[in-house]
Motif scaffolding. Sequence first.
Motif, PDB file in Angstrom:
ATOM      1  N   GLY A  51       0.813  -1.213   0.000  1.00 17.07           N
ATOM      2  CA  GLY A  51       0.000   0.000   0.000  1.00 17.07           C
ATOM      3  C   GLY A  51       0.844   1.259   0.000  1.00 17.07           C
ATOM      4  O   GLY A  51       0.398   2.307  -0.477  1.00 17.07           O
ATOM      5  N   PHE A  52       2.082   1.175   0.482  1.00 15.88           N
ATOM      6  CA  PHE A  52       2.936   2.362   0.524  1.00 15.88           C
ATOM      7  C   PHE A  52       3.267   2.863  -0.872  1.00 15.88           C
ATOM      8  O   PHE A  52       3.583   4.045  -1.057  1.00 15.88           O
ATOM      9  CB  PHE A  52       4.234   2.056   1.287  1.00 15.88           C
ATOM     10  CG  PHE A  52       5.269   1.331   0.482  1.00 15.88           C
ATOM     11  CD1 PHE A  52       6.258   2.029  -0.194  1.00 15.88           C
ATOM     12  CD2 PHE A  52       5.252  -0.057   0.365  1.00 15.88           C
ATOM     13  CE1 PHE A  52       7.221   1.363  -0.941  1.00 15.88           C
ATOM     14  CE2 PHE A  52       6.203  -0.724  -0.370  1.00 15.88           C
ATOM     15  CZ  PHE A  52       7.188  -0.010  -1.037  1.00 15.88           C
ATOM     16  N   VAL A  53       3.199   1.986  -1.882  1.00 20.03           N
ATOM     17  CA  VAL A  53       3.502   2.410  -3.250  1.00 20.03           C
ATOM     18  C   VAL A  53       2.490   3.455  -3.716  1.00 20.03           C
ATOM     19  O   VAL A  53       2.847   4.441  -4.370  1.00 20.03           O
ATOM     20  CB  VAL A  53       3.530   1.201  -4.203  1.00 20.03           C
ATOM     21  CG1 VAL A  53       3.634   1.668  -5.656  1.00 20.03           C
ATOM     22  CG2 VAL A  53       4.695   0.289  -3.871  1.00 20.03           C
ATOM     23  N   VAL A  54       1.224   3.259  -3.383  1.00 23.24           N
ATOM     24  CA  VAL A  54       0.205   4.242  -3.730  1.00 23.24           C
ATOM     25  C   VAL A  54       0.510   5.572  -3.044  1.00 23.24           C
ATOM     26  O   VAL A  54       0.404   6.648  -3.646  1.00 23.24           O
ATOM     27  CB  VAL A  54      -1.197   3.733  -3.327  1.00 23.24           C
ATOM     28  CG1 VAL A  54      -2.250   4.782  -3.648  1.00 23.24           C
ATOM     29  CG2 VAL A  54      -1.518   2.422  -4.030  1.00 23.24           C
ATOM     30  N   THR A  55       0.923   5.502  -1.783  1.00 22.86           N
ATOM     31  CA  THR A  55       1.272   6.714  -1.048  1.00 22.86           C
ATOM     32  C   THR A  55       2.452   7.428  -1.685  1.00 22.86           C
ATOM     33  O   THR A  55       2.422   8.653  -1.885  1.00 22.86           O
ATOM     34  CB  THR A  55       1.607   6.364   0.415  1.00 22.86           C
ATOM     35  OG1 THR A  55       0.492   5.720   1.013  1.00 22.86           O
ATOM     36  CG2 THR A  55       1.962   7.611   1.203  1.00 22.86           C
ATOM     37  N   LEU A  56       3.497   6.694  -2.044  1.00 25.92           N
ATOM     38  CA  LEU A  56       4.671   7.296  -2.677  1.00 25.92           C
ATOM     39  C   LEU A  56       4.322   7.933  -4.020  1.00 25.92           C
ATOM     40  O   LEU A  56       4.810   9.014  -4.360  1.00 25.92           O
ATOM     41  CB  LEU A  56       5.762   6.238  -2.872  1.00 25.92           C
ATOM     42  CG  LEU A  56       6.496   5.769  -1.613  1.00 25.92           C
ATOM     43  CD1 LEU A  56       7.485   4.654  -1.972  1.00 25.92           C
ATOM     44  CD2 LEU A  56       7.238   6.927  -0.951  1.00 25.92           C
ATOM     45  N   THR A  57       3.472   7.260  -4.799  1.00 26.51           N
ATOM     46  CA  THR A  57       3.074   7.801  -6.091  1.00 26.51           C
ATOM     47  C   THR A  57       2.343   9.117  -5.917  1.00 26.51           C
ATOM     48  O   THR A  57       2.594  10.091  -6.651  1.00 26.51           O
ATOM     49  CB  THR A  57       2.180   6.794  -6.836  1.00 26.51           C
ATOM     50  OG1 THR A  57       2.859   5.540  -6.946  1.00 26.51           O
ATOM     51  CG2 THR A  57       1.863   7.293  -8.236  1.00 26.51           C
ATOM     52  N   GLN A  58       1.448   9.184  -4.950  1.00 25.39           N
ATOM     53  CA  GLN A  58       0.713  10.418  -4.709  1.00 25.39           C
ATOM     54  C   GLN A  58       1.611  11.514  -4.149  1.00 25.39           C
ATOM     55  O   GLN A  58       1.415  12.699  -4.448  1.00 25.39           O
ATOM     56  CB  GLN A  58      -0.474  10.144  -3.786  1.00 25.39           C
ATOM     57  CG  GLN A  58      -1.556   9.334  -4.482  1.00 25.39           C
ATOM     58  CD  GLN A  58      -2.697   8.956  -3.565  1.00 25.39           C
ATOM     59  OE1 GLN A  58      -2.516   8.829  -2.354  1.00 25.39           O
ATOM     60  NE2 GLN A  58      -3.869   8.752  -4.128  1.00 25.39           N
ATOM     61  N   LEU A  59       2.612  11.139  -3.363  1.00 30.06           N
ATOM     62  CA  LEU A  59       3.578  12.138  -2.907  1.00 30.06           C
ATOM     63  C   LEU A  59       4.397  12.683  -4.076  1.00 30.06           C
ATOM     64  O   LEU A  59       4.696  13.881  -4.136  1.00 30.06           O
ATOM     65  CB  LEU A  59       4.492  11.527  -1.849  1.00 30.06           C
ATOM     66  CG  LEU A  59       3.854  11.266  -0.478  1.00 30.06           C
ATOM     67  CD1 LEU A  59       4.829  10.529   0.437  1.00 30.06           C
ATOM     68  CD2 LEU A  59       3.391  12.572   0.169  1.00 30.06           C
ATOM     69  N   GLY A  60       4.767  11.809  -5.012  1.00 24.36           N
ATOM     70  CA  GLY A  60       5.448  12.262  -6.225  1.00 24.36           C
ATOM     71  C   GLY A  60       4.578  13.216  -7.015  1.00 24.36           C
ATOM     72  O   GLY A  60       5.046  14.244  -7.527  1.00 24.36           O
ATOM     73  N   TYR A  61       3.298  12.904  -7.091  1.00 24.14           N
ATOM     74  CA  TYR A  61       2.350  13.769  -7.789  1.00 24.14           C
ATOM     75  C   TYR A  61       2.247  15.117  -7.090  1.00 24.14           C
ATOM     76  O   TYR A  61       2.237  16.172  -7.744  1.00 24.14           O
ATOM     77  CB  TYR A  61       1.000  13.067  -7.825  1.00 24.14           C
ATOM     78  CG  TYR A  61      -0.044  13.726  -8.684  1.00 24.14           C
ATOM     79  CD1 TYR A  61       0.155  13.894 -10.049  1.00 24.14           C
ATOM     80  CD2 TYR A  61      -1.243  14.156  -8.137  1.00 24.14           C
ATOM     81  CE1 TYR A  61      -0.813  14.479 -10.845  1.00 24.14           C
ATOM     82  CE2 TYR A  61      -2.220  14.738  -8.922  1.00 24.14           C
ATOM     83  CZ  TYR A  61      -2.004  14.900 -10.279  1.00 24.14           C
ATOM     84  OH  TYR A  61      -2.967  15.478 -11.054  1.00 24.14           O
ATOM     85  N   ALA A  62       2.182  15.103  -5.756  1.00 20.22           N
ATOM     86  CA  ALA A  62       2.116  16.358  -5.002  1.00 20.22           C
ATOM     87  C   ALA A  62       3.364  17.199  -5.252  1.00 20.22           C
ATOM     88  O   ALA A  62       3.278  18.435  -5.362  1.00 20.22           O
ATOM     89  CB  ALA A  62       1.951  16.061  -3.513  1.00 20.22           C
TER      90      ALA A  62
END
Length: 401
Positions: A51-62
């Motif tokens: 699940g952390f991959v989704v979090t990292l992707t969204q942080l990259g997007y931010a």
Amino acid sequence: MVMDTPSPGLSRGMALLFAVSCGAVIGNIYYSQPLLAVIAHGFGQSAASLGFVVTLTQLGYACGLLLLVPLGDVLDRRRLIVILLGCSALALLAVALSPGLVWFAAACVALGLCTCAAQLLVPFAASLAAERERGRVVGTVMSGLLLGILLARTFSGLVAQLGGWRLVYWLAAAVVVLFTAILASALPGDSRKPPLRYRALLASLLTLARAHPALRLRALYGALAFACFSLFWTGLTFLLSQPPYAYSEAQIGAFGLVGAAGTLAASGAGRLADRGHGRLVTRACCLGILLSFGLLWLGGQWLAALLAGVLLLDVCVQALHISNQSVIYALAPEARSRITTVYLVGYFLGGALGSGAASLAYAGAGWLGVCLAGAVFAGALLALCLAARLREESQTAPCWN
């Protein structure tokens, strides 16, 4: 400062192109959500741990929203969009070729960073639209973007079922290349002399946030609503991959179709905002998001309740998002890309928080934990909305929207 000139309007065909392009681009960071279990298995990990991959992707997007989207106020947006789409295609190929979990996670962060091109398209469309139709145009483009978020799950689930998860990213790269060529030809150029240095451009984000209370409030609304949205859709994968459902990737991805129906239902929020009903939409959406988690909790064992909860959650989150953008794009026409940045950095930080909370909540208390965490976020959102209404009523000339 760069000032917008009055726009003659945006044709329906161009509005549709903006909408479809946004959907095609934004889907890149959501393909992984229904595939967490199968990707984790391929890398020898548990589904919840990925699940952390989704979090990292969204942080990259931010990060992309913070560092790149403000450039849309001072550079040629067509050129900037095309460059970012080219980088997105390369990032998708890197994901498809990932030999291990570390490479996969790094490529997902890069993909999130470049996918911010979608949020250059939204204020671009708003700038081209006439004032009287801006709510409708934003609603149309945002419906395309939000459909892309939801249908990405259906697409990736079906393709992964047929040809494996890596094929999803190969096909996505081809789609991005296609839209890069189309947009390079169809978008109008808007070359401008940069009035601000990059450091001053970023510093102006704080100035805009301080100057516009409505922007700060709407960013908080968006952050809490998207935390609920991301928490649910991340946690849903864990629920549906286990008994009593034990669904395949394609079946999990098909739930995106239910959310897509909710997005279509929410598309009228922009029209309601044009008619002066934005505050009513906001309050109804905040209440609906909270109520949806009661249905979703029942959905742990009852499919009909789960489907109803998905529909209610998505209608309310998407309608609130459209209503938010109708408000913020009226604040500073010459700074719409930076307005977008302030709003969406908060929005996707909320999404990253929700995705991370889903993994922790499910690991600690299963589906009940996910629903309780969602109710906490939704309760905070409703409380903030009610507090804003009370403050508005207490002011002679309210500035909170």
